[in-house]
Design a protein around this motif. Structure first.
Motif, PDB file in Angstrom:
ATOM      1  N   TRP A 119       0.886  -1.161   0.000  1.00 16.88           N
ATOM      2  CA  TRP A 119       0.000   0.000   0.000  1.00 16.88           C
ATOM      3  C   TRP A 119       0.920   1.206   0.000  1.00 16.88           C
ATOM      4  O   TRP A 119       1.751   1.370   0.887  1.00 16.88           O
ATOM      5  CB  TRP A 119      -0.900   0.011   1.227  1.00 16.88           C
ATOM      6  CG  TRP A 119      -1.905   1.107   1.180  1.00 16.88           C
ATOM      7  CD1 TRP A 119      -1.874   2.287   1.864  1.00 16.88           C
ATOM      8  CD2 TRP A 119      -3.105   1.150   0.406  1.00 16.88           C
ATOM      9  NE1 TRP A 119      -2.966   3.047   1.565  1.00 16.88           N
ATOM     10  CE2 TRP A 119      -3.737   2.368   0.662  1.00 16.88           C
ATOM     11  CE3 TRP A 119      -3.689   0.268  -0.499  1.00 16.88           C
ATOM     12  CZ2 TRP A 119      -4.937   2.734   0.064  1.00 16.88           C
ATOM     13  CZ3 TRP A 119      -4.883   0.636  -1.094  1.00 16.88           C
ATOM     14  CH2 TRP A 119      -5.491   1.846  -0.806  1.00 16.88           C
TER      15      TRP A 119
ATOM     16  N   GLU B 175      -3.104   7.340  -3.611  1.00 19.59           N
ATOM     17  CA  GLU B 175      -2.905   6.049  -2.974  1.00 19.59           C
ATOM     18  C   GLU B 175      -2.851   4.951  -4.031  1.00 19.59           C
ATOM     19  O   GLU B 175      -3.538   5.026  -5.046  1.00 19.59           O
ATOM     20  CB  GLU B 175      -4.019   5.773  -1.964  1.00 19.59           C
ATOM     21  CG  GLU B 175      -4.005   6.770  -0.810  1.00 19.59           C
ATOM     22  CD  GLU B 175      -5.101   6.540   0.204  1.00 19.59           C
ATOM     23  OE1 GLU B 175      -6.089   5.851  -0.104  1.00 19.59           O
ATOM     24  OE2 GLU B 175      -4.970   7.071   1.315  1.00 19.59           O
TER      25      GLU B 175
ATOM     26  N   PHE C  54      -2.617   0.611  -4.579  1.00 21.66           N
ATOM     27  CA  PHE C  54      -2.557  -0.786  -4.171  1.00 21.66           C
ATOM     28  C   PHE C  54      -1.678  -1.478  -5.188  1.00 21.66           C
ATOM     29  O   PHE C  54      -2.023  -1.549  -6.373  1.00 21.66           O
ATOM     30  CB  PHE C  54      -3.954  -1.416  -4.129  1.00 21.66           C
ATOM     31  CG  PHE C  54      -3.912  -2.896  -3.883  1.00 21.66           C
ATOM     32  CD1 PHE C  54      -3.733  -3.391  -2.606  1.00 21.66           C
ATOM     33  CD2 PHE C  54      -4.043  -3.782  -4.931  1.00 21.66           C
ATOM     34  CE1 PHE C  54      -3.685  -4.757  -2.375  1.00 21.66           C
ATOM     35  CE2 PHE C  54      -3.997  -5.151  -4.716  1.00 21.66           C
ATOM     36  CZ  PHE C  54      -3.815  -5.637  -3.430  1.00 21.66           C
TER      37      PHE C  54
ATOM     38  N   PRO D 211      -1.713  -2.985   2.956  1.00 21.51           N
ATOM     39  CA  PRO D 211      -3.126  -2.582   2.971  1.00 21.51           C
ATOM     40  C   PRO D 211      -3.808  -2.654   4.337  1.00 21.51           C
ATOM     41  O   PRO D 211      -4.358  -1.665   4.809  1.00 21.51           O
ATOM     42  CB  PRO D 211      -3.776  -3.539   1.971  1.00 21.51           C
ATOM     43  CG  PRO D 211      -2.667  -3.936   1.055  1.00 21.51           C
ATOM     44  CD  PRO D 211      -1.429  -3.959   1.899  1.00 21.51           C
TER      45      PRO D 211
ATOM     46  N   ASP E 172      -2.014  -0.463   7.097  1.00 21.24           N
ATOM     47  CA  ASP E 172      -2.261   0.963   6.900  1.00 21.24           C
ATOM     48  C   ASP E 172      -3.635   1.361   7.427  1.00 21.24           C
ATOM     49  O   ASP E 172      -3.774   2.375   8.101  1.00 21.24           O
ATOM     50  CB  ASP E 172      -2.151   1.315   5.412  1.00 21.24           C
ATOM     51  CG  ASP E 172      -2.315   2.800   5.172  1.00 21.24           C
ATOM     52  OD1 ASP E 172      -1.355   3.550   5.460  1.00 21.24           O
ATOM     53  OD2 ASP E 172      -3.399   3.207   4.727  1.00 21.24           O
TER      54      ASP E 172
END
Length: 161
Positions: free
Chosen positions: A28, A82, A84, A125, A128
């Motif tokens: 992430w 952001e 992924f 992920p 975070d």
């Protein structure tokens, strides 16, 4: 039993973190731009960063977000990007990384640093989300300073930095 409990509590045998460090098999990534960044510039940065991340053979896909989510739970602006970053199983990584995620992140960071004006923060992920929910800030390390005197707050912030 009492002595065993004391030993376990103070010897360091049992960790003090709420969640143990887990390798979630993904990254992430958050890129923070200047607060005055608008949507078009945010999209340019996201596109460039996505190209860089996708150039790594260890990355099968990258999902990005600019600004805040649609549900209104986050008040951030277009300066927040952001990512992924999905990863292949470590057995399929190039030998240069020796199945070491920290080496892969360092290589990604070197490439992403070529985009000027962005502060990059690598995480995972779930980790975070938990850290943000617990502390209310985006990042593993945060310092909150409270008070009424802005000059004193600014001086303390500079001192901490």
């Amino acid at each position: 039993m009492f002595l065993v409990a004391i030993y376990l509590a103070f010897s360091g045998v049992i960790g003090s973190e709420f969640l143990p460090h887990l390798d979630e098999g993904a990254i992430w990534l958050r890129g923070t731009l200047a607060p005055s960044t608008g949507p078009s510039e945010g999209l340019k940065v996201v596109d460039r960063a996505r190209e860089i991340l996708a150039s790594f053979p260890e990355v099968p896909q990258v999902v990005t977000q600019v600004g805040r989510p649609d549900d209104g739970t986050d008040s951030t602006g277009f300066f927040n990007t952001e990512y992924f970053v999905d990863l292949l199983p470590k057995e399929k990584w190039r030998p240069v990384f020796r199945q070491n995620k920290e080496r892969l992140i360092a290589a990604m960071d070197r490439e992403l640093e070529k985009i000027p004006g962005v502060i990059w923060n690598f995480s995972q992920p779930i980790s975070d989300n938990v850290e943000e929910a617990v502390s209310g800030v985006k990042g593993q390390l945060a310092v909150k300073i409270y008070g009424d005197d802005l000059k004193t707050l600014e001086a303390k912030a500079d001192e901490i930095v």
